[in-house]
Design an enzyme around this catalytic site. Structure first.
Site, short mmCIF file in Angstrom:
data_model
loop_
_atom_site.label_atom_id
_atom_site.label_comp_id
_atom_site.label_asym_id
_atom_site.label_seq_id
_atom_site.Cartn_x
_atom_site.Cartn_y
_atom_site.Cartn_z
N CYS A 144 0.88 -1.18 0.00
CA CYS A 144 0.00 0.00 0.00
C CYS A 144 0.91 1.21 0.00
O CYS A 144 1.13 1.84 1.02
CB CYS A 144 -0.92 -0.01 1.21
SG CYS A 144 -1.89 -1.54 1.38
N CYS A 147 -0.66 3.92 11.30
CA CYS A 147 -0.52 5.21 11.98
C CYS A 147 -1.75 5.46 12.84
O CYS A 147 -2.31 6.56 12.85
CB CYS A 147 -0.29 6.34 10.98
SG CYS A 147 -1.59 6.53 9.75
N LYS A 188 7.83 5.59 2.00
CA LYS A 188 8.47 4.35 2.47
C LYS A 188 9.04 3.56 1.30
O LYS A 188 10.09 2.92 1.42
CB LYS A 188 7.46 3.52 3.26
CG LYS A 188 6.95 4.22 4.52
CD LYS A 188 5.94 3.37 5.27
CE LYS A 188 5.32 4.12 6.44
NZ LYS A 188 4.41 5.20 5.98
N ALA A 217 1.36 4.36 -1.64
CA ALA A 217 1.23 5.82 -1.79
C ALA A 217 1.47 6.55 -0.46
O ALA A 217 1.12 6.01 0.60
CB ALA A 217 -0.16 6.17 -2.32
#
Length: 473
Positions: free
Chosen positions: A253, A385, A259, A255
């Site tokens: 994932c 997060c 990272k 976008a």
């Protein structure tokens, strides 16, 4: 210089009552209360709500050390700050120090100055919550974020900027009497008529912040191929994954590519980093960031990662796009879609409890795909997060039970706290997890050397974040 004391300048984050109750139950769960006591658990929850509406104490910049030395990048950044006379943004013409992180060799840190003593002016502009959060991290006000401005506002006017906390301000309004918080003062670069142009959305900076409540340099367009603005825990994720040159790595994932590009840089741009994202415009952003940072080992695809395992055995080249054969990646990062309740600063989240609770099923589908795609002996890093148990420690407990081939691994570096109590994990298992808990660093004054205190803040006064590292046997 900034104070090392956390001060509640803004109201604590505004949540829907059912979401606040849900989070309260997380932070006062039976096991946690048994360990800490009811009073301390309640205090931790109140600290969480307060710190989420305030920015972290330092701005984290990831340096492109795959191309240049950290010292050379720091020198050019210092030159830039001097040339742009950004030192005046810190008040009293004191230049903010640029710090190195002792455990992250590709990170530069700049202290955030604030809260500062700024007077509210008569002329007001109201911006949306997303724009307000960006201003608190050092950004100027871009035109799409402006909701309200006085009838006669023109370029060159100095105005006070407020954030609409509850999302109730109508775009184009001439004034707003609802709940709002003061962010600082700025100089208009556009007229009201330009900002609210009927011909379509206008772009560009509408207000250049000159006296922000929390001041940090704007890094928009600053040394774009040398510096990447990134939250510190997000940088830690790349190091925990531990990519090596020549490996084949999947970012499920990906976008906007922060990272992804960090993984490629840690590999020295040698190997293959496959980046998947199901929204086309976001895939383009990943490719753009890879190009800017001169990382050509990244291959970005518009694809739903849930379906990334091929159901047909083929002999096609490893460089082909999705879907992929089982056990075809050395390392996988699943930075999962989540409720985002650890993001800072955030004045308000208007999500329903149903929306907050919608993520664990999706995360488990993605996790199942990740396990299938990972080679035996390979490493899987799961991160979010957010601050809930259901998306973090409970997912780890589920994974260990569902996939006997997985075991938890120590993380390096380990800058956060251990996993939270309340998800039926042993103390040893929780010790292997890494949860960044800004509420633990909220309040109080540090003594001793200011630079050492700032570096301690860098690893503790962060966004809320969670990391688990698995190996497949």
């Amino acid at each position: 210089m900034m104070s090392l004391m956390n001060i509640n300048v803004f109201p604590r984050i505004a949540l829907r009552p059912e979401v606040q109750e849900y989070l309260h139950n997380v932070y006062t769960n039976k096991d946690l209360v048994t360990e800490l006591g009811q009073e301390e658990a309640e205090q931790m929850f109140e600290s969480l709500l307060s710190c989420l509406s305030h920015p972290p104490s330092l701005t984290c910049l990831r340096a492109s050390t795959h191309m240049y030395s950290l010292q050379d990048i720091q020198y050019r950044l210092e030159q830039h700050l001097t040339q742009k006379q950004l030192s005046s943004c810190y008040g009293d013409n004191v230049t903010a120090p640029i710090l190195h992180h002792p455990l992250l060799p590709d990170v530069l840190l700049l202290p955030v100055s604030g809260p500062r003593d700024v007077s509210v002016l008569k002329s007001e502009v109201v911006v949306d919550a997303q724009c307000g959060s960006a201003v608190l991290r050092g950004a100027h006000v871009f035109a799409p974020g402006v909701l309200s401005a006085s009838k006669f506002m023109k370029a060159g006017d100095t105005v006070s900027v407020f954030s609409d906390v509850e999302g109730k301000c109508t775009r184009g309004a001439k004034e707003f009497q609802g709940k709002k918080v003061f962010l600082g003062n700025g100089v208009c670069t556009m007229n009201r008529a330009e900002i609210f142009c009927a011909e379509g959305p206008i772009r560009g900076v509408a207000i250049r912040m000159v006296e922000a409540l929390y001041q940090s340099p704007s890094f928009d367009g600053v040394l774009p191929n040398e510096l990447f603005l990134q939250n510190l825990p997000s940088v830690v994720v790349g190091h925990v994954l531990g990519p090596r040159p020549g490996e084949r790595i999947l970012d499920m994932c990906a976008a906007p590519g922060g990272k992804t590009t960090h993984i490629a840089a840690l590999m020295g741009n040698q190997g293959v980093v496959v980046a998947l994202e199901k929204i086309k415009s976001k895939v383009e952003k990943i490719s753009q960031n890879a190009q800017t940072l001169q990382l050509d080992c990244i291959k970005a695809y518009c694809y739903n990662s849930i379906h990334a395992v091929s159901s047909v055995l083929t002999q096609e080249s490893d460089t082909d796009g999705p879907p992929f054969q089982e056990e075809s990646f050395d390392r996988i990062l699943l930075d999962a879609p989540c409720s985002g309740l650890g993001q800072r600063p955030n004045m308000a989240i208007n999500w329903s409890l149903k929306e907050v609770c919608s993520y664990p099923p999706l995360q488990r589908k993605l996790f199942t795909t990740a396990v299938r795609l990972l080679k035996k002996g390979g490493v899987l890093v799961y991160s979010t997060c957010t601050v809930t148990l259901a998306e973090n420690e409970e997912q780890v407990a589920w994974a260990l039970k569902t996939f006997p081939c997985l075991s938890l691994e120590p993380q390096e570096p380990h800058l956060g706290s251990e996993g939270m109590i309340g998800a039926a994990l042993s103390r040893d298992q929780r010790h292997l997890l890494q949860r960044f808990r800004p509420e633990l660093a909220w309040g109080g004054v540090s003594s001793g050397d200011p630079s050492e205190n700032l570096l301690l803040k860098a690893s503790t006064d962060t966004i809320g974040f969670f990391i688990a590292k698995f190996i497949k046997r």
